[in-house]
Design a protein around this motif. Structure first.
Motif, PDB file in Angstrom:
ATOM      1  N   ALA A 187       3.472  -2.543  17.221  1.00 18.50           N
ATOM      2  CA  ALA A 187       3.383  -3.760  18.031  1.00 18.50           C
ATOM      3  C   ALA A 187       2.502  -3.544  19.260  1.00 18.50           C
ATOM      4  O   ALA A 187       1.698  -4.415  19.617  1.00 18.50           O
ATOM      5  CB  ALA A 187       4.782  -4.198  18.457  1.00 18.50           C
ATOM      6  N   LEU A 188       2.608  -2.384  19.917  1.00 20.82           N
ATOM      7  CA  LEU A 188       1.829  -2.109  21.127  1.00 20.82           C
ATOM      8  C   LEU A 188       0.338  -2.002  20.830  1.00 20.82           C
ATOM      9  O   LEU A 188      -0.494  -2.524  21.580  1.00 20.82           O
ATOM     10  CB  LEU A 188       2.329  -0.822  21.796  1.00 20.82           C
ATOM     11  N   GLY A 246       7.644   0.601  14.474  1.00 23.67           N
ATOM     12  CA  GLY A 246       7.733  -0.755  15.009  1.00 23.67           C
ATOM     13  C   GLY A 246       7.182  -0.855  16.418  1.00 23.67           C
ATOM     14  O   GLY A 246       6.440  -1.796  16.739  1.00 23.67           O
ATOM     15  N   CYS A 247       7.512   0.122  17.265  1.00 23.42           N
ATOM     16  CA  CYS A 247       7.091   0.086  18.668  1.00 23.42           C
ATOM     17  C   CYS A 247       5.574   0.280  18.808  1.00 23.42           C
ATOM     18  O   CYS A 247       4.887  -0.527  19.426  1.00 23.42           O
ATOM     19  CB  CYS A 247       7.837   1.158  19.445  1.00 23.42           C
ATOM     20  N   ILE A 248       5.063   1.366  18.214  1.00 20.00           N
ATOM     21  CA  ILE A 248       3.628   1.663  18.326  1.00 20.00           C
ATOM     22  C   ILE A 248       2.805   0.620  17.579  1.00 20.00           C
ATOM     23  O   ILE A 248       1.718   0.221  18.029  1.00 20.00           O
ATOM     24  CB  ILE A 248       3.321   3.071  17.790  1.00 20.00           C
ATOM     25  N   GLY A 255      11.762   3.268  14.398  1.00 24.29           N
ATOM     26  CA  GLY A 255      11.520   2.800  15.770  1.00 24.29           C
ATOM     27  C   GLY A 255      10.101   3.090  16.227  1.00 24.29           C
ATOM     28  O   GLY A 255       9.467   2.259  16.884  1.00 24.29           O
ATOM     29  N   PHE A 256       9.588   4.267  15.871  1.00 21.26           N
ATOM     30  CA  PHE A 256       8.223   4.639  16.252  1.00 21.26           C
ATOM     31  C   PHE A 256       7.204   3.692  15.617  1.00 21.26           C
ATOM     32  O   PHE A 256       6.281   3.206  16.280  1.00 21.26           O
ATOM     33  CB  PHE A 256       7.948   6.083  15.817  1.00 21.26           C
ATOM     34  N   GLY A 275      13.981  -8.844  12.402  1.00 26.44           N
ATOM     35  CA  GLY A 275      12.958  -7.837  12.660  1.00 26.44           C
ATOM     36  C   GLY A 275      11.844  -7.871  11.628  1.00 26.44           C
ATOM     37  O   GLY A 275      10.656  -7.744  11.973  1.00 26.44           O
ATOM     38  N   PHE A 324       6.860  -0.670   8.899  1.00 27.33           N
ATOM     39  CA  PHE A 324       8.130  -1.014   9.539  1.00 27.33           C
ATOM     40  C   PHE A 324       8.848  -2.108   8.761  1.00 27.33           C
ATOM     41  O   PHE A 324      10.053  -2.020   8.496  1.00 27.33           O
ATOM     42  CB  PHE A 324       7.859  -1.473  10.973  1.00 27.33           C
TER      43      PHE A 324
END
Length: 225
Positions: free
Chosen positions: A40-41, A36-38, A33-34, A207, A51
């Protein structure tokens, strides 16, 4: 912790504490999750690729596990039989384990692994002449057929149940084992089970595709500088 320790003792895991499984799964989910989230951001292609690859590996492992489960279904059936019988032996040793077995037998409407006679493995329920227990030749109350009109559970309904002829047993208790009942449940709900696994697989593929698409867009923008 106490419940998990008891589970490790009856599943023949060689002293492995199942709490480590929860820690590993939680750690993997956090890392995934970390990334994928970071990724993308911050438009970090390394994290997005990590990811994507990590999710692909998990998908491949799930696919492999599904194929192996189909190929070695007889071995899995034997392990399930072994697991239930170990639970039967330790039925009175732990209240949480006892509740788990009772819930399973009530939900599947079953008794024992392959039949009610599997309860001979328990020192309180076996039918040997040396057994002085009042529960001798009986079964737990969770094996009893339920009367919808009864509001209070009769915990002694299984007493002496296995001393009766088999025809009479079927009136009082469930005579089918939990392993066959589980197989029947899988067959009856095959569409639902397959739909859940296919849905999870599609989400993972989606995903991976999103991550790869974002990586391509970022690299295309950077290449135009």
């Amino acid at each position: 912790q106490g419940v998990l320790s008891n589970i490790s003792s009856i599943t023949d895991l060689g002293g492995f504490d199942p709490v480590w499984l929860f820690l590993v799964v939680g750690g993997v989910m956090f890392i995934l999750g970390f990334a994928g989230c970071i990724g993308a951001l911050r438009e970090n292609t390394f994290l997005l690729k990590f990811f994507s690859v990590f999710l692909g590996i998990i998908f491949f492992l799930e696919l492999t596990a599904g194929i192996l489960a189909f190929v070695f279904k007889d071995w899995i059936k034997d392990q399930l039989y072994f697991f239930i019988n170990n639970n039967i032996r330790a039925y009175r040793d732990d209240i949480d384990l006892q509740n788990l077995i009772d819930f399973t037998q009530e939900y599947w409407q079953c008794c024992g692994a392959f039949g009610a006679d599997d309860w001979n493995l328990n020192i309180y329920f076996n039918c040997t002449d040396s057994n002085a227990s009042r529960e001798r030749c009986g079964v737990p109350f969770s094996c009893c057929t339920k009367d919808p009109a009864e509001d209070v559970i009769n915990t002694q309904c299984g007493y002496d149940a296995r001393q009766k002829p088999e025809v009479d047993q079927q009136i009082v208790i469930y005579t089918k084992g939990c392993v066959p009942q589980f197989e029947k449940w899988l067959q009856d709900n095959l569409t639902v089970v397959a739909g859940i696994f296919i849905g999870i697989a599609l989400l993972q593929i989606f995903g991976i595709c999103l991550a790869q698409n974002l990586v391509s867009d970022i690299e295309a923008v950077r290449g135009s500088w």
